[in-house]
Design a protein around this motif. Structure first.
Motif, short mmCIF file in Angstrom:
data_model
loop_
_atom_site.label_atom_id
_atom_site.label_comp_id
_atom_site.label_asym_id
_atom_site.label_seq_id
_atom_site.Cartn_x
_atom_site.Cartn_y
_atom_site.Cartn_z
N ASP A 54 0.84 -1.12 0.29
CA ASP A 54 -0.01 -0.01 0.37
C ASP A 54 1.11 1.54 0.04
O ASP A 54 1.65 1.43 1.13
N GLU A 111 -1.57 4.04 10.03
CA GLU A 111 -0.90 2.40 10.28
C GLU A 111 -1.79 1.96 9.30
O GLU A 111 -1.82 1.11 9.14
N SER A 112 -1.77 3.20 7.83
CA SER A 112 -2.40 1.97 6.33
C SER A 112 -1.54 2.14 5.19
O SER A 112 -1.88 1.47 4.32
N ASP A 114 3.21 0.98 3.22
CA ASP A 114 4.07 0.63 3.59
C ASP A 114 5.00 1.83 3.17
O ASP A 114 6.12 1.46 3.05
N TRP A 140 0.40 8.12 9.41
CA TRP A 140 0.14 7.41 8.44
C TRP A 140 1.17 6.21 7.94
O TRP A 140 0.74 5.04 6.98
N LEU A 141 1.95 5.68 8.40
CA LEU A 141 3.13 4.38 7.55
C LEU A 141 2.96 4.02 9.08
O LEU A 141 3.17 3.58 10.14
N ARG A 142 3.10 1.84 8.72
CA ARG A 142 3.28 0.86 9.37
C ARG A 142 4.81 0.71 9.68
O ARG A 142 5.20 1.83 9.31
N PRO A 143 4.85 0.70 11.16
CA PRO A 143 6.19 0.46 11.47
C PRO A 143 6.81 -0.39 10.23
O PRO A 143 6.27 -1.60 10.29
N GLY A 145 8.27 1.23 7.79
CA GLY A 145 7.39 1.47 6.80
C GLY A 145 8.18 2.40 5.84
O GLY A 145 9.55 3.31 6.98
N ARG A 214 9.86 4.32 9.13
CA ARG A 214 9.43 4.74 10.41
C ARG A 214 9.60 3.64 11.39
O ARG A 214 10.23 2.68 11.60
N GLN A 216 10.01 1.20 14.52
CA GLN A 216 9.87 0.06 15.09
C GLN A 216 8.90 0.42 16.48
O GLN A 216 9.86 1.38 16.82
#
Ligand code: SAM
Length: 227
Positions: A54, A111-112, A114, A140-143, A145, A214, A216
């Motif tokens: 994504d 977190e939506s 990548d 907005w980034l996943r950990p 990402g 991002r 972790q």
């Protein structure tokens, strides 16, 4: 503030009108630029991502080659403040979703994504808003990402003036050390950064490229009764 603007205009409104009115001039001008490594950097980013990630593209413009590459290899959402740029992108890149919005204001689920990318866009954002924007990107980034983007590379508090074909626009930015500090403070781990000078029709133009991830989320060690 430029003469034809209203008191209530934000710099973002001036930028949007400029990319609406000057869409043809911008497209012709952009084709004459030489020396950008954008596509190579995009390939490097894609190599780090899982299959069909994504991806969010900020300031996605008219759907040029890099957006087409992204749309072919990801679930792509583009955001642009210019209705005309969005119209062109939707026509050229039917496989992606394009949202007409200001990315300094838009609400997106945490977190939506990548990866978040932004090419030659953030030099249109008032520099005081870059820190909060980078913080939003981190949310907005996943950990883990990725963020890949360019920034202006000079100390420019804010400049209104005529650009291509006389349309009004706005530019702003910090020197690289300050921008890099904002990226770090937003919770993004710098992986690579460098200055790249490309040839625009008017002469050389230097941008700061940033690749960051991002951090972790590190959970604090659990306390037990015996501690
Ligand atoms: C120089 S163009 C680059 C377009 C595209 N990234 C490319 O490389 O072809 C800058 C783009 O960012 C968009 N933009 C600038 N500020 C924006 C904001 N606050 N929100 C959404 N889009 C913005 C403009 O409308 C324009 O399409």
């Amino acid at each position: 503030m430029p003469p034809s603007s209203n008191e209530s205009d934000r710099p973002q409104d001036v930028v949007a009108r400029g990319y609406d009115a000057g869409a043809d001039a911008f497209e012709a001008w952009q084709k004459q630029i030489a020396g950008s490594t954008r596509l190579e950097r995009l390939e490097e980013l894609l190599a780090r991502l899982s299959e069909h990630p994504d991806v969010l593209e900020l300031g996605s413009g008219a759907g040029i080659d890099s957006t087409q590459v992204l749309a072919g290899r990801s679930n792509l959402t583009g955001v642009d403040i210019s209705a005309e740029q969005v119209r062109r992108a939707r026509e050229r890149v039917p496989g992606a979703t394009f949202v007409h919005a200001d990315f300094t204001q838009i609400e997106l689920p945490p977190e939506s994504f990548d990866a978040v990318v932004a090419f030659y866009v953030f030099n249109h954002v008032p520099r005081e808003e870059l820190g909060p924007l980078l913080e939003r990107i981190a949310v907005w980034l996943r950990p883990g990402g990725w963020f890949l983007g360019t920034f202006g590379a000079s100390d420019l508090p804010g400049w209104y003036g005529e650009w291509l074909d006389g349309v009004e626009t706005y530019f702003s930015g910090y020197e690289p050390e300050i921008t890099l500090g904002l990226v770090h403070d937003a919770g993004l781990e710098l992986v690579r950064h460098d200055l790249e000078t490309m040839e625009e029709p008017e002469g050389p133009a230097t941008f700061l490229w940033v690749l960051a991830a991002r951090r972790q989320v590190t959970s604090s060690p659990r306390r037990t009764l015996s501690q």
